[in-house]
Enzyme design. Structure first.
Site, PDB file in Angstrom:
ATOM      1  N   LEU A 114       0.824  -1.211   0.000  1.00 36.38           N
ATOM      2  CA  LEU A 114       0.000   0.000   0.000  1.00 36.38           C
ATOM      3  C   LEU A 114       0.856   1.257   0.000  1.00 36.38           C
ATOM      4  O   LEU A 114       0.467   2.303  -0.494  1.00 36.38           O
ATOM      5  CB  LEU A 114      -0.903   0.022   1.235  1.00 36.38           C
ATOM      6  CG  LEU A 114      -2.002  -1.030   1.284  1.00 36.38           C
ATOM      7  CD1 LEU A 114      -2.693  -1.005   2.638  1.00 36.38           C
ATOM      8  CD2 LEU A 114      -3.008  -0.786   0.175  1.00 36.38           C
ATOM      9  N   SER A 151       7.361  -0.749   5.437  1.00 35.50           N
ATOM     10  CA  SER A 151       6.393  -0.811   4.343  1.00 35.50           C
ATOM     11  C   SER A 151       5.047  -1.285   4.867  1.00 35.50           C
ATOM     12  O   SER A 151       4.971  -2.013   5.851  1.00 35.50           O
ATOM     13  CB  SER A 151       6.890  -1.782   3.275  1.00 35.50           C
ATOM     14  OG  SER A 151       8.193  -1.438   2.905  1.00 35.50           O
ATOM     15  N   ASP A 172       5.914  13.376  12.965  1.00 32.20           N
ATOM     16  CA  ASP A 172       5.975  13.171  11.512  1.00 32.20           C
ATOM     17  C   ASP A 172       4.611  13.401  10.876  1.00 32.20           C
ATOM     18  O   ASP A 172       4.136  12.589  10.099  1.00 32.20           O
ATOM     19  CB  ASP A 172       6.499  11.765  11.202  1.00 32.20           C
ATOM     20  CG  ASP A 172       6.970  11.634   9.751  1.00 32.20           C
ATOM     21  OD1 ASP A 172       7.131  12.681   9.087  1.00 32.20           O
ATOM     22  OD2 ASP A 172       7.161  10.502   9.291  1.00 32.20           O
TER      23      ASP A 172
END
Ligand SMILES: *[C@@H]1O[C@H](CO)[C@@H](O)[C@H](O)[C@H]1NC(C)=O
Ligand SMILES: *[C@@H]1O[C@H](CO)[C@@H](O)[C@H](O)[C@H]1NC(C)=O
Ligand SMILES: *[C@@H]1O[C@H](CO)[C@@H](O)[C@H](O)[C@H]1NC(C)=O
Ligand SMILES: *[C@@H]1O[C@H](CO)[C@@H](O)[C@H](O)[C@H]1NC(C)=O
Ligand SMILES: *[C@@H]1O[C@H](CO)[C@@H](O)[C@H](O)[C@H]1NC(C)=O
Ligand SMILES: *[C@@H]1O[C@H](CO)[C@@H](O)[C@H](O)[C@H]1NC(C)=O
Ligand SMILES: *[C@@H]1O[C@H](CO)[C@@H](O)[C@H](O)[C@H]1NC(C)=O
Ligand SMILES: *[C@@H]1O[C@H](CO)[C@@H](O)[C@H](O)[C@H]1NC(C)=O
Ligand SMILES: *[C@@H]1O[C@H](CO)[C@@H](O)[C@H](O)[C@H]1NC(C)=O
Length: 803
Positions: A505, A512, A622
Site C-alpha cells: 500500500l 512498508s 511526523d
C-alpha cells in the site's frame, strides 16, 4: 562552502593591494583596466567588468564600468555607466577626469572618449569618489558638498539603499529603474519601474504599457505591496511634497548586502545575501508569475508559467533570434515560417490564408472590436479581408480582431479555463494549417491504437484476478492472545493474510505497509517495521500502551506481531488511502472544501488528544499528508503515532534519514533545541497550507531558480494582509469554498508556522480556532528561517544534523 574557500584562497593569492584600495579617481590618479576603487567601508567596488559568458554559446566582447558588492563569490552588477557604449575588446579602457572636469572613460590607446558624465563643472579641482552607500559622486576636492554629478541620479536596474526613486519636481529629473537588455548586455531593456508624478509606482513596458501598479501610499506601505509593512531589514520612507516625490529605504544593519531590482524579464525582485548559504535569497517578486509581465515572451508567442521554458512560439512561427532567447531577451518574439497569402485568394495552389485555433487562452492586448460582424464566419471574413489582420476571436464580447503583432497571449491552466479561457483564431498561410492538421490526425490514430491495446491488457488482468479469487485466503487468526483487545498475531498468519506481502500500500520512513485480508469482510493494513531494535518484552509493552489510545481521528491498532527481529503492526484498513493521494494527484478531482475543512478539524482533534488528553503526552513528530489516512467517509485518521515509543532508541536514527518530509520539520529540529509538542503544531500548519492550495509547499513551481518569494506560506501571509485569499484556494475547487473558513484556516496555518514555538498555538487552541470558538489576530509575516527550512531546494545547503 567550497566557493567560499575558493574565494578566500583567491584573496590570499592576491594580497590586498594597498595602493589600489582607494575610493577616489582624480586628475593625477586614473583607474586603468583592471584596477578597482573600493568604498571606504569595503562594501562596494567600482571597476570595469565583463559578465562571464561561459554558460552561453556566445563570446561576450563587451565590458562596462560598474559598481558591485565587494567580496561576493559571484558578480552581481548593481550599476553600470556605459550600458549603451560598452568598451569592446581589445580596447583597453581608462577612467579619468578630463580637462573640462568631467569623469570620462577613455580608450587608452587613442584617447577617444567612450563615455562622459557630461556636466558643467564650476571648479577645476573635480574628483570622483565611491561613497560608502555605493554612490559614485563627481565633486570638488575641496568642498565635498559641491556635487556636480552622482550615480544615484542615473540608476540602472538596481535601487541602492539611501538612493531615491521618483521625481525631482523642480528640475524634472525622473529617477527610475530600467531592466537590462539581456543576461550579459548592460544596455537598457524594455521594462522599467518608475513613479508617476502623483507618487504611484508602476512597472511599465516600453514606456507605454503599465502591467503593475503599487497603489497609494497609506503611511506605512503601498496598497499593492503589503509586504513592505513591518519589513525587518529595510526601513522605507516615502516623501511627497511640492519639490519632490520619492521612495527611499535605509538599512538598519549597514553590513547587509541587499538587492532591489528589476530583472531582465521585467519582474521586480528583492533579496538579501546570506553568508551561510553563500547565495542570494530572493524573497520578493512582483509579479510572481512570468506571464503577468506584459509581452514577456515577445510577439507571436504563448506564455505558460506551468512550462519550462515558459515561452513558446505560436503554431506556424519560430523564434526570431535564438541567441537573444538564450540570454533571456525574448523581446524579438517569434516570426512567421510562411508569409501570408493575403489578398491573393486564388493562386497556383488554389489556397488562401486559414485560421488555426488556440484554446483556453487569455486574448492578446489591444483588440479591435468589430460591431458589424454578427457571427463567427463574418468575423473571420473581416479579418481575412485586411492584409494586416493577424487574428480574430468571437465570444462573449462579440467579434474582436487584431492587427500586426500579437502580444501577451497566455495559456490558461486547465482548471481555471472554464471561467476565463477563450479561443483565438490565428491567421496562417494555408499550408501551415494543413501541416498542423495532418500531425494532429496521425496522433489520434496512434492514440486509438494504444488505447485499444491497453484495454485488452486490462481485460486479461481482470480475468486472471477473478480466477485467483477462488484461492482467496479465508481464515481467522486463531492464536489471538492479546491482553487488552489487541491481538498478538503469528508471523505466518500475517504472511498468509497479506499473501506473502504482495500487495504493497505504501512505504514510509519506518517500513512498508501491505494490504491483507483477515476474512472476506475484514481488510487490514500490516506495517512491517524496519528500524525496531527493541527487546521483545519492551516492544510488547509499548504496543499495548499505544493500543489503549483510541480516538475517532487516530488509526486503530488491531494487533501486532513480534517474533525475533520480525516486528509488525496491524491496523484497520482505510479504503480512501491517505490525504496526499487526494490533494496532489492531478487526475483526481480532489476533495471539496467541506471535506477539506472537516479533515483539518479532525486532524487537529486527533493531535490535541495525543498531546493533552491521553495519559502521557505523545509527540507524533511526523505529521504530513501521507500519515493522514481517510476512512470510507473521509474521516481523517492519524497514522504512525507512537512510533517513537515503538521504535525506541532507534527512533532518532529514523528521523535523520527522513529526508522526504523535510518540508514539514520545525526550525527546532535544525537549531537543536529541545523538541516539544509544538513541532507537531508546525507540521500541522504546513499541512493546512497544502489543504488550501492542493499542492505541495515544496512544489518546484514555488521554488524556481532558488527563488522563495512564491513560496506558498509566504503568499498566504501576504494575501491575508491584502485581503486576497480567494486567489489562494486550490483551482480544482473552482472557487467553491467558504471564504470565511478559508481565511480562518490561512490564519491558523500562519500562526502554526511561527519560528518561535512560543508564538505557535497549542493543538487544543487550534481546534477552537478552527471551530470558530476563538477569534484570531492577524499573524505576522513568516520570517526568513521559515522559508529556508521549507525550501527543498536550499535545504541541502544547510548544515542539518538532527541528532
Ligand atoms: C575611512 O574610514 C576610516 C575608519 O574605517 C576613517 O577613520 C576615515 O576617516 C574614513 N575616511 C574617509 C575619507 O571617510
Ligand atoms: C552557469 O551554469 C552552472 C551550471 O549549469 C550554474 O550552476 C551557474 O549558476 C551558471 N552561472 C551563471 C552566471 O548563470
Ligand atoms: C552647460 O553650459 C552650456 C553653456 O553655458 C549650456 O548650454 C548647457 O545647457 C549646460 N549644460 C548643463 C547640463 O547644464
Ligand atoms: C584652478 O583655478 C584656480 C583659479 O580659479 C587657479 O588658481 C588654479 O591654478 C587652477 N588649478 C589648476 C590645477 O588648474
Ligand atoms: C561648499 O559648497 C556649498 C554649495 O555649493 C556652499 O554653500 C558652501 O559655502 C561651500 N563651502 C565652502 C567652505 O566653500
Ligand atoms: C517601443 O516603443 C518605440 C516608440 O515608442 C517603438 O519604436 C518600438 O518599436 C517599441 N518597441 C517594441 C519592441 O515594440
Ligand atoms: C526609518 O528611516 C527614517 C528616515 O530615513 C527615520 O526617521 C526612522 O527613524 C527610521 N525608522 C527606524 C525604525 O529605523
Ligand atoms: C500561392 O500560395 C503559396 C502558399 O502560401 C505560396 O507559396 C505561393 O507563393 C503563392 N503563389 C503566388 C503566385 O502568389
Ligand atoms: C486594415 O486595418 C488597418 C487597421 O485597422 C487599417 O489601418 C487599414 O486601413 C486596413 N486596410 C484595409 C485595406 O482596409
Amino acid at each position: 562552502m567550497s566557493l567560499l574557500l575558493g574565494f578566500l584562497f583567491l584573496l590570499s593569492l592576491h594580497p590586498p593591494r594597498c595602493s589600489a584600495a582607494t575610493d577616489t579617481v582624480s586628475l593625477s590618479h586614473a583607474l586603468a583596466g583592471s584596477d578597482r576603487l573600493v568604498s571606504n567601508n569595503s562594501k562596494f567596488v567600482l571597476g570595469f567588468f565583463k559578465i562571464d559568458s561561459k554558460n552561453y554559446s556566445y563570446a561576450n566582447p563587451n565590458s562596462y564600468l560598474g559598481i558591485w558588492y565587494n567580496k561576493l563569490p559571484m558578480l552581481t552588477p548593481l550599476w553600470s555607466a556605459n550600458g549603451e557604449n560598452p568598451v569592446v575588446d581589445p580596447v583597453s579602457p581608462e577612467l579619468t577626469i578630463s580637462s573640462d572636469g568631467n569623469m570620462v572613460i577613455l580608450d587608452k590607446a587613442t584617447k577617444s572618449i567612450i563615455w562622459s558624465t557630461h556636466v558643467n563643472t564650476t571648479t577645476n579641482d573635480t574628483i570622483a569618489v565611491l561613497l560608502n552607500d555605493g554612490n559614485l559622486v563627481l565633486r570638488s576636492s575641496l568642498n565635498s558638498s559641491m556635487v556636480f554629478w552622482q550615480s544615484f541620479d542615473y540608476l540602472t536596474d538596481n535601487l541602492f539603499a539611501n538612493a531615491k526613486i521618483g521625481w525631482n519636481k523642480v528640475t524634472g529629473l525622473n529617477r527610475r529603474l530600467v531592466s537590462r537588455k539581456n543576461s550579459i548586455n548592460q544596455a537598457a531593456g524594455l521594462y522599467s519601474l518608475e513613479f508617476d508624478i502623483n507618487g504611484i509606482g508602476h512597472l511599465v513596458w516600453n514606456s507605454s504599457v503599465i502591467y503593475w501598479s503599487s497603489g497609494d501610499w497609506n503611511g506605512q506601505f503601498f496598497g499593492s505591496a503589503p509586504e513592505m509593512f513591518g519589513a525587518t531589514i529595510p526601513n522605507f520612507t516615502f516623501i511627497n511634497n511640492d519639490r519632490e516625490v520619492y521612495l527611499i529605504y535605509t538599512l538598519k544593519n549597514e553590513q547587509l548586502k541587499v538587492r532591489a531590482a528589476i530583472d531582465v524579464n521585467g519582474r521586480g525582485l528583492a533579496g538579501v545575501w546570506l553568508e551561510g548559504l553563500q547565495d542570494w535569497l530572493i524573497n520578493y517578486r512582483m509579479p510572481l508569475l512570468h506571464c503577468d509581465v506584459y509581452a514577456t515572451c515577445g510577439p507571436f508567442t504563448v506564455c505558460n508559467d506551468d512550462n519550462d521554458p515558459f515561452c513558446d512560439c505560436m503554431k506556424g512561427f519560430s523564434i526570431r533570434s535564438p541567441k537573444d532567447w538564450e540570454l533571456d531577451d525574448r523581446s524579438g518574439g517569434c516570426m512567421r515560417n510562411t508569409p501570408l497569402n493575403c489578398g491573393i485568394t486564388m493562386n497556383k495552389t488554389g489556397l488562401t490564408d486559414k485560421f488555426y485555433n488556440v484554446q483556453s487562452i487569455r486574448l492578446p492586448h489591444n483588440a479591435m472590436n468589430i460591431q458589424t460582424a454578427a457571427s463567427k464566419d463574418q468575423c473571420s471574413e473581416v479579418c481575412l479581408s485586411n492584409c494586416s489582420c493577424t487574428a480574430y476571436s468571437y465570444g462573449k464580447g462579440g467579434c474582436s480582431v487584431w492587427h500586426e503583432e500579437l502580444y501577451d497571449v497566455r495559456q490558461q491552466s486547465e482548471a481555471s479555463a472554464n471561467g476565463n479561457g477563450e479561443t483565438l483564431y490565428i491567421r496562417l498561410a494555408a499550408i501551415e494549417v494543413q501541416s498542423v492538421e495532418k500531425k494532429k490526425k496521425s496522433r489520434t490514430i496512434i492514440g486509438v491504437a494504444i488505447g485499444a491495446g491497453a484495454a485488452a491488457l486490462c481485460l486479461v488482468i481482470l480475468l486472471l484476478m477473478c480466477w485467483r479469487k477462488k484461492i482467496w485466503f479465508d481464515r481467522r487468526a486463531e492464536n489471538a492472545q492479546g491482553s487488552i483487545g489487541i491481538i498478538a498475531f503469528r508471523y505466518i498468519d500475517l504472511q498468509r493474510a497479506t499473501r506473502n506481502f504482495s500487495e504493497k500500500l505504501g512505504g514510509g520512513s519506518f517500513g512498508s505497509v501491505f494490504k491483507g485480508y483477515l476474512s472476506d469482510s475484514v481488510t487490514i493494513a500490516v506495517k512491517r517495521l524496519d528500524g525496531a531494535r527493541q527487546g521483545e518484552k519492551q516492544f510488547r509493552a509499548e504496543v499495548n500502551s499505544i493500543g489503549i489510545i483510541q480516538h475517532i481521528n487516530l488509526v486503530k491498532l488491531i494487533g501486532f506481531c513480534c517474533e525475533g527481529d520480525k516486528k509488525l503492526l496491524v491496523y484497520e484498513y482505510m479504503p480512501n488511502r491517505s490525504l496526499d493521494v487526494h490533494l496532489f494527484k492531478a487526475d483526481d478531482e480532489g476533495l471539496d472544501w467541506n471535506h477539506r475543512y472537516e479533515i483539518a478539524i479532525g486532524v487537529a482533534r486527533g493531535l490535541a488528544y495525543l498531546h493533552d488528553s491521553c495519559r502521557d503526552c505523545i509527540i507524533h513528530c511526523d505529521i504530513k499528508p501521507e500519515n493522514i489516512l481517510l476512512d470510507a467517509y473521509f474521516v481523517p485518521k492519524i497514522a504512525d503515532f507512537g512510533m517513537a515509543k515503538v521504535l525506541g532508541r532507534e527512533f532518532s536514527h529514523a528521523l535523520t534519514t527522513m529526508r522526504g518530509t523535510i518540508g514539514y520539520l520545525a526550525p527546532e529540529w535544525i537549531s537543536g533545541t529541545v523538541i516539544t509538542s509544538k513541532v507537531d503544531v508546525y507540521s500541522f500548519g504546513m499541512v493546512l497550507f497544502e489543504i488550501i492550495s492542493g499542492r505541495r509547499n515544496s512544489s518546484q513551481e514555488y521554488l524556481k531558480d532558488g527563488d522563495h518569494s512564491a513560496y506558498f506560506p509566504m503568499q498566504v501571509a501576504r494575501q491575508l494582509l491584502n485581503g486576497g485569499i480567494s486567489n489562494l484556494v486550490d483551482a480544482k475547487l473552482n472557487g467553491d469554498a467558504n471564504l470565511e473558513e478559508v481565511e480562518r484556516v490561512c490564519k491558523v496555518a500562519c500562526w502554526c508556522i511561527q519560528d518561535s514555538e512560543f508564538d505557535r498555538p497549542t493543538m487544543g487552541e487550534v481546534v477552537q480556532f478552527l471551530e470558530g470558538l476563538l477569534e484570531l489576530k492577524m499573524p505576522p509575516l513568516p520570517r526568513l528561517l521559515n522559508v529556508i527550512t521549507g525550501g527543498s531546494n536550499s535545504i541541502s545547503l544547510l548544515p542539518i544534523d538532527l541528532k
